[in-house]
Design an enzyme around this catalytic site. Structure first.
Site, PDB file in Angstrom:
ATOM      1  N   HIS A  45       0.831  -1.210   0.000  1.00 18.34           N
ATOM      2  CA  HIS A  45       0.000   0.000   0.000  1.00 18.34           C
ATOM      3  C   HIS A  45       0.862   1.256   0.000  1.00 18.34           C
ATOM      4  O   HIS A  45       2.051   1.208   0.342  1.00 18.34           O
ATOM      5  CB  HIS A  45      -0.918   0.026   1.227  1.00 18.34           C
TER       6      HIS A  45
ATOM      7  N   LYS B 177      -0.786   4.902   4.619  1.00 17.30           N
ATOM      8  CA  LYS B 177      -1.752   3.991   5.235  1.00 17.30           C
ATOM      9  C   LYS B 177      -1.399   3.781   6.703  1.00 17.30           C
ATOM     10  O   LYS B 177      -0.233   3.515   7.031  1.00 17.30           O
ATOM     11  CB  LYS B 177      -1.773   2.654   4.489  1.00 17.30           C
TER      12      LYS B 177
END
Ligand SMILES: NC(=O)c1ccc[n+]([C@@H]2O[C@H](COP(=O)([O-])OP(=O)(O)OC[C@H]3O[C@@H](n4cnc5c(N)ncnc54)[C@H](O)[C@@H]3O)[C@@H](O)[C@H]2O)c1
Length: 223
Positions: free
Chosen positions: A132, A136
């Site tokens: 990601h 995040k």
């Protein structure tokens, strides 16, 4: 018309949801809540039928409670909180309003989970790598935790730990690698744009009021 309030409206996902709701012919964007916009969720609920929450793991459960107290259905995309604790809270809350939670609203990610469940009984040994963007907050991702749960229910052995990669340039990606005698099998999904989540979010907004149970987890329940 479904009146939609977006909670976390100034965030990456919240902005994409606002655009998608505004483009939907059967929905009206009736409120935007976010501390960055100086609007509290409780003050934005006046015309809401459904709230969509993409905020933070710390705030999402409280936002759900605010919605249910006001009798407003809520669709939660936020990840990183205790889903079972939220289930208990929703089922104990007064009223009839529904809560729908999905760790991943992209159809490709849901199909990846289904494929992994199909593979697991035949090639049980596996590892999950999720990748990601570097902003995040939670690791491993909610999608990875849900994928591991589903693979284990199907008889697979997900090796610990789940591998989390955080780098600029990434959006949301996941690979499950199964290993057997003399062979491996990899399934991979890449969300390369946040628009990948929007058809799933809009589907949940349309369906949440009609859910038989007060608390539902997983986009696959709506497909
Ligand atoms: N389910 C999915 O398909 C999916 C996909 C992508 C991201 N996510 C999750 O969505 C969440 C949001 O991700 P993001 O990248 O948009 O984050 P972000 O940091 O860009 O946005 C979060 C927003 O929430 C706001 N916020 C904080 N507290 C709030 C409160 N009490 N009420 C209302 N707003 C509040 C923040 O000010 C910020 O604008 C994360 O948990 C992420 O993991 C889920």
């Amino acid at each position: 018309m479904i009146g939609v309030v977006v909670s976390g409206a100034a965030g990456r996902m919240g902005q994409a949801v606002c655009e998608a709701v505004e483009a939907a012919t059967d929905m009206e964007l009736v409120g935007k809540a976010d501390p960055a916009l100086e609007v509290a969720l409780a003050d934005a609920l006046g015309e809401a039928d459904v709230v969509v929450d993409f905020t933070t793991p710390e705030t999402a459960p409280g936002n759900v409670a605010t919605c249910l107290e006001a009798g407003v259905h809520v669709v939660v995309g936020t990840t990183g909180f205790d889903v079972e604790a939220l289930r208990e809270a929703v089922e104990a809350a007064p009223g009839e309003a529904r809560c729908f939670v999905a760790p991943n609203f992209a159809i490709g990610a849901v199909l990846l989970m289904e494929a992994a469940q199909r593979i697991a009984p035949h090639m049980p040994e596996c590892e999950i790598v999720e990748l990601h963007h570097d902003k995040k907050l939670d690791a491993p991702s909610g999608t990875a935790k849900r994928t591991a749960e589903l693979i284990r229910e199907a008889g697979g052995n997900v090796h610990e730990p789940i591998h989390s990669v955080r780098l600029p340039g990434l959006v949301a990606h996941q690979e499950v690698v199964f290993g057997g005698e003399g062979q491996t099998l990899s399934v991979r999904h890449d969300s390369i744009d946040r628009r990948s989540f929007m058809p799933g979010v809009l589907l949940a907004v349309r369906e949440v009021a009609a859910r038989p149970e007060r608390f539902t987890v997983g986009l696959e329940k709506l497909l």
